[in-house]
Design a protein around this motif. Structure first.
Motif, PDB file in Angstrom:
ATOM      1  N   PRO A  11       0.829  -1.208   0.000  1.00  0.00           N
ATOM      2  CA  PRO A  11       0.000   0.000   0.000  1.00  0.00           C
ATOM      3  C   PRO A  11       0.867   1.263   0.000  1.00  0.00           C
ATOM      4  CG  PRO A  11      -0.819  -1.567   1.612  1.00  0.00           C
ATOM      5  CD  PRO A  11       0.513  -2.085   1.128  1.00  0.00           C
ATOM      6  N   THR A  12       0.496   2.212  -0.821  1.00  0.00           N
ATOM      7  CA  THR A  12       1.272   3.447  -0.910  1.00  0.00           C
ATOM      8  C   THR A  12       1.087   4.278   0.350  1.00  0.00           C
ATOM      9  OG1 THR A  12      -0.522   4.606  -2.007  1.00  0.00           O
ATOM     10  CG2 THR A  12       1.108   3.513  -3.422  1.00  0.00           C
ATOM     11  N   PHE A  13       2.054   5.121   0.601  1.00  0.00           N
ATOM     12  CA  PHE A  13       1.955   6.036   1.735  1.00  0.00           C
ATOM     13  C   PHE A  13       2.816   7.253   1.467  1.00  0.00           C
ATOM     14  CE2 PHE A  13       5.492   3.200   2.774  1.00  0.00           C
ATOM     15  CZ  PHE A  13       6.497   4.098   3.096  1.00  0.00           C
ATOM     16  N   SER A  14       2.455   8.346   2.107  1.00  0.00           N
ATOM     17  CA  SER A  14       3.246   9.576   2.165  1.00  0.00           C
ATOM     18  C   SER A  14       3.045  10.129   3.570  1.00  0.00           C
ATOM     19  CB  SER A  14       2.790  10.611   1.140  1.00  0.00           C
ATOM     20  OG  SER A  14       3.152  10.233  -0.156  1.00  0.00           O
ATOM     21  N   LYS A  22       8.257  15.177   3.546  1.00  0.00           N
ATOM     22  CA  LYS A  22       7.404  14.093   3.072  1.00  0.00           C
ATOM     23  C   LYS A  22       8.262  12.916   2.600  1.00  0.00           C
ATOM     24  CE  LYS A  22       5.075  14.088  -0.830  1.00  0.00           C
ATOM     25  NZ  LYS A  22       4.158  14.380  -1.918  1.00  0.00           N
ATOM     26  N   VAL A  23       7.919  11.728   3.072  1.00  0.00           N
ATOM     27  CA  VAL A  23       8.569  10.492   2.654  1.00  0.00           C
ATOM     28  C   VAL A  23       7.476   9.585   2.110  1.00  0.00           C
ATOM     29  CG1 VAL A  23       9.895   8.475   3.407  1.00  0.00           C
ATOM     30  CG2 VAL A  23      10.385  10.730   4.396  1.00  0.00           C
ATOM     31  N   SER A  24       7.692   9.072   0.895  1.00  0.00           N
ATOM     32  CA  SER A  24       6.685   8.248   0.230  1.00  0.00           C
ATOM     33  C   SER A  24       7.289   6.930  -0.216  1.00  0.00           C
ATOM     34  CB  SER A  24       6.143   8.963  -1.012  1.00  0.00           C
ATOM     35  OG  SER A  24       5.595  10.214  -0.671  1.00  0.00           O
ATOM     36  N   VAL A  68      15.434   1.565   6.291  1.00  0.00           N
ATOM     37  CA  VAL A  68      14.495   1.253   7.366  1.00  0.00           C
ATOM     38  C   VAL A  68      13.711   2.515   7.706  1.00  0.00           C
ATOM     39  CG1 VAL A  68      14.231   0.435   9.736  1.00  0.00           C
ATOM     40  CG2 VAL A  68      16.056  -0.506   8.294  1.00  0.00           C
ATOM     41  N   LEU A  69      12.398   2.369   7.793  1.00  0.00           N
ATOM     42  CA  LEU A  69      11.505   3.463   8.150  1.00  0.00           C
ATOM     43  C   LEU A  69      10.630   3.006   9.305  1.00  0.00           C
ATOM     44  CD1 LEU A  69      10.319   4.387   4.532  1.00  0.00           C
ATOM     45  CD2 LEU A  69      12.063   5.579   5.880  1.00  0.00           C
TER      46      LEU A  69
END
Length: 157
Positions: A11-14, A22-24, A68-69
């Protein structure tokens, strides 16, 4: 809880990181593998152990072309304090409305000391360079998390 299906596109995310940037997911597609780990709250004992393990293993993750996030419902300001206090060397993402946690199936009813509440269930997702979900770790040991994930990455995703 229902996690996204392994093999499907993640699933995409921002989300905003600790610096308000912003990190996507799309930022890494075709470039890096991603370990997207969800944790309940910055600066708590288990979350600190888990984050410090990742910090100590960062060069190993880099060798495996992996970023890693960490994701929690904390604000960017709280994430900054967490990073500064423990000298963390990777991005933490603020999911204050827990929408990304919900999308990944990790926002759920929890019980602690006789109380029930909604919160993040500690879970990690490994996403390959093509943006596909390759592994879900739903039984996370905070003390060995970094080594558990590295073992999966070394065996090929």
């Amino acid at each position: 809880m229902s996690f996204p299906k392994i093999g499907n596109l993640a699933p995409t995310f921002s989300l905003q990181n600790q610096n308000g940037e912003k990190v996507s997911l799309k930022d890494f597609k075709g470039k890096k593998n991603i370990v997207l780990y969800f944790y309940p709250k910055a600066s708590t004992p288990g979350c600190t152990v888990q984050a410090c393990g990742i910090k100590e293993s960062r060069s190993e993750f880099e060798k495996l072309d992996t970023v890693v996030l960490g994701v929690s419902p904390d604000s960017p300001a709280k994430l900054t304090k967490f990073i500064d206090k423990y000298d963390l060397n990777f991005d933490l993402l603020a999911d204050e409305d827990h929408s990304v946690a919900e999308t990944y199936g990790v926002w759920a009813l929890k019980k602690f000391m006789g109380k029930e509440f909604m919160g993040i269930v500690r879970t990690s997702f490994i996403i390959n360079k093509e943006g596909r979900l390759s592994h879900v770790l739903d039984k996370v040991n905070t003390k060995t998390h970094d080594q558990d994930v590295l073992a999966i990455l070394r065996n090929g995703i």
